[in-house]
Scaffold this motif. Structure first.
Motif, PDB file in Angstrom:
ATOM      1  N   ALA A 273       0.837  -1.211   0.000  1.00  0.00           N
ATOM      2  CA  ALA A 273       0.000   0.000   0.000  1.00  0.00           C
ATOM      3  C   ALA A 273       0.871   1.260   0.000  1.00  0.00           C
ATOM      4  N   GLN A 274       1.936   1.245   0.770  1.00  0.00           N
ATOM      5  CA  GLN A 274       2.837   2.393   0.796  1.00  0.00           C
ATOM      6  C   GLN A 274       3.512   2.592  -0.564  1.00  0.00           C
ATOM      7  N   ALA A 275       3.893   1.507  -1.214  1.00  0.00           N
ATOM      8  CA  ALA A 275       4.503   1.600  -2.539  1.00  0.00           C
ATOM      9  C   ALA A 275       3.499   2.145  -3.543  1.00  0.00           C
ATOM     10  N   TRP A 276       2.246   1.732  -3.436  1.00  0.00           N
ATOM     11  CA  TRP A 276       1.190   2.220  -4.326  1.00  0.00           C
ATOM     12  C   TRP A 276       0.999   3.722  -4.138  1.00  0.00           C
ATOM     13  N   LEU A 277       0.909   4.158  -2.888  1.00  0.00           N
ATOM     14  CA  LEU A 277       0.741   5.581  -2.613  1.00  0.00           C
ATOM     15  C   LEU A 277       1.900   6.400  -3.166  1.00  0.00           C
ATOM     16  N   LYS A 278       3.106   5.917  -2.968  1.00  0.00           N
ATOM     17  CA  LYS A 278       4.294   6.628  -3.461  1.00  0.00           C
ATOM     18  C   LYS A 278       4.261   6.736  -4.987  1.00  0.00           C
ATOM     19  N   ALA A 279       3.887   5.652  -5.672  1.00  0.00           N
ATOM     20  CA  ALA A 279       3.831   5.666  -7.141  1.00  0.00           C
ATOM     21  C   ALA A 279       2.755   6.616  -7.635  1.00  0.00           C
ATOM     22  N   VAL A 280       1.592   6.585  -7.025  1.00  0.00           N
ATOM     23  CA  VAL A 280       0.491   7.454  -7.456  1.00  0.00           C
ATOM     24  C   VAL A 280       0.811   8.921  -7.155  1.00  0.00           C
ATOM     25  N   GLU A 281       1.361   9.196  -6.001  1.00  0.00           N
ATOM     26  CA  GLU A 281       1.741  10.567  -5.666  1.00  0.00           C
ATOM     27  C   GLU A 281       2.785  11.096  -6.651  1.00  0.00           C
ATOM     28  N   GLY A 282       3.751  10.255  -7.008  1.00  0.00           N
ATOM     29  CA  GLY A 282       4.759  10.662  -7.985  1.00  0.00           C
ATOM     30  C   GLY A 282       4.143  10.949  -9.338  1.00  0.00           C
ATOM     31  N   TYR A 283       3.207  10.114  -9.762  1.00  0.00           N
ATOM     32  CA  TYR A 283       2.519  10.327 -11.038  1.00  0.00           C
ATOM     33  C   TYR A 283       1.743  11.639 -11.021  1.00  0.00           C
ATOM     34  N   ILE A 284       1.051  11.912  -9.938  1.00  0.00           N
ATOM     35  CA  ILE A 284       0.276  13.154  -9.832  1.00  0.00           C
ATOM     36  C   ILE A 284       1.198  14.364  -9.882  1.00  0.00           C
ATOM     37  N   ARG A 285       2.299  14.317  -9.144  1.00  0.00           N
ATOM     38  CA  ARG A 285       3.246  15.445  -9.159  1.00  0.00           C
ATOM     39  C   ARG A 285       3.805  15.686 -10.562  1.00  0.00           C
ATOM     40  N   GLU A 286       4.131  14.609 -11.278  1.00  0.00           N
ATOM     41  CA  GLU A 286       4.731  14.737 -12.590  1.00  0.00           C
ATOM     42  C   GLU A 286       3.739  15.156 -13.673  1.00  0.00           C
ATOM     43  N   ASN A 287       2.477  14.785 -13.533  1.00  0.00           N
ATOM     44  CA  ASN A 287       1.522  14.981 -14.608  1.00  0.00           C
ATOM     45  C   ASN A 287       0.420  15.999 -14.339  1.00  0.00           C
ATOM     46  N   TRP A 288       0.143  16.305 -13.095  1.00  0.00           N
ATOM     47  CA  TRP A 288      -0.965  17.194 -12.805  1.00  0.00           C
ATOM     48  C   TRP A 288      -0.581  18.427 -12.007  1.00  0.00           C
ATOM     49  N   ALA A 289       0.647  18.493 -11.575  1.00  0.00           N
ATOM     50  CA  ALA A 289       1.048  19.631 -10.735  1.00  0.00           C
ATOM     51  C   ALA A 289       1.432  20.815 -11.585  1.00  0.00           C
TER      52      ALA A 289
END
Length: 71
Positions: A55-71
């Protein structure tokens, strides 16, 4: 436990523009500080602690994707 490097899954994620979650890497990292028995009952089914690591790995991956693509 038999290891998987996840390269095939990573290529599929790239091909289909999906988020790649490096679950195996997260579990290997966790094994540096705890025995494998704390993470999995039989090298297939995860314990509560193993699920937490994923779950922690999933959160880290999704947060990274959001920062890279939606920030």
């Amino acid at each position: 436990c038999v290891a998987s490097n996840g390269e095939a899954v990573k290529r599929l994620a790239e091909k289909y523009n999906a988020i790649y979650v490096p679950m195996w890497d997260a579990l290997k990292e966790a094994q540096k500080t705890m025995p494998v028995e704390d993470l999995t009952e039989d090298c297939v089914h995860l314990t509560a602690r193993g699920n937490f690591v994923i779950a922690q790995a999933w959160l880290k991956a999704v947060e990274g994707y959001i920062r890279e693509n939606w920030a």
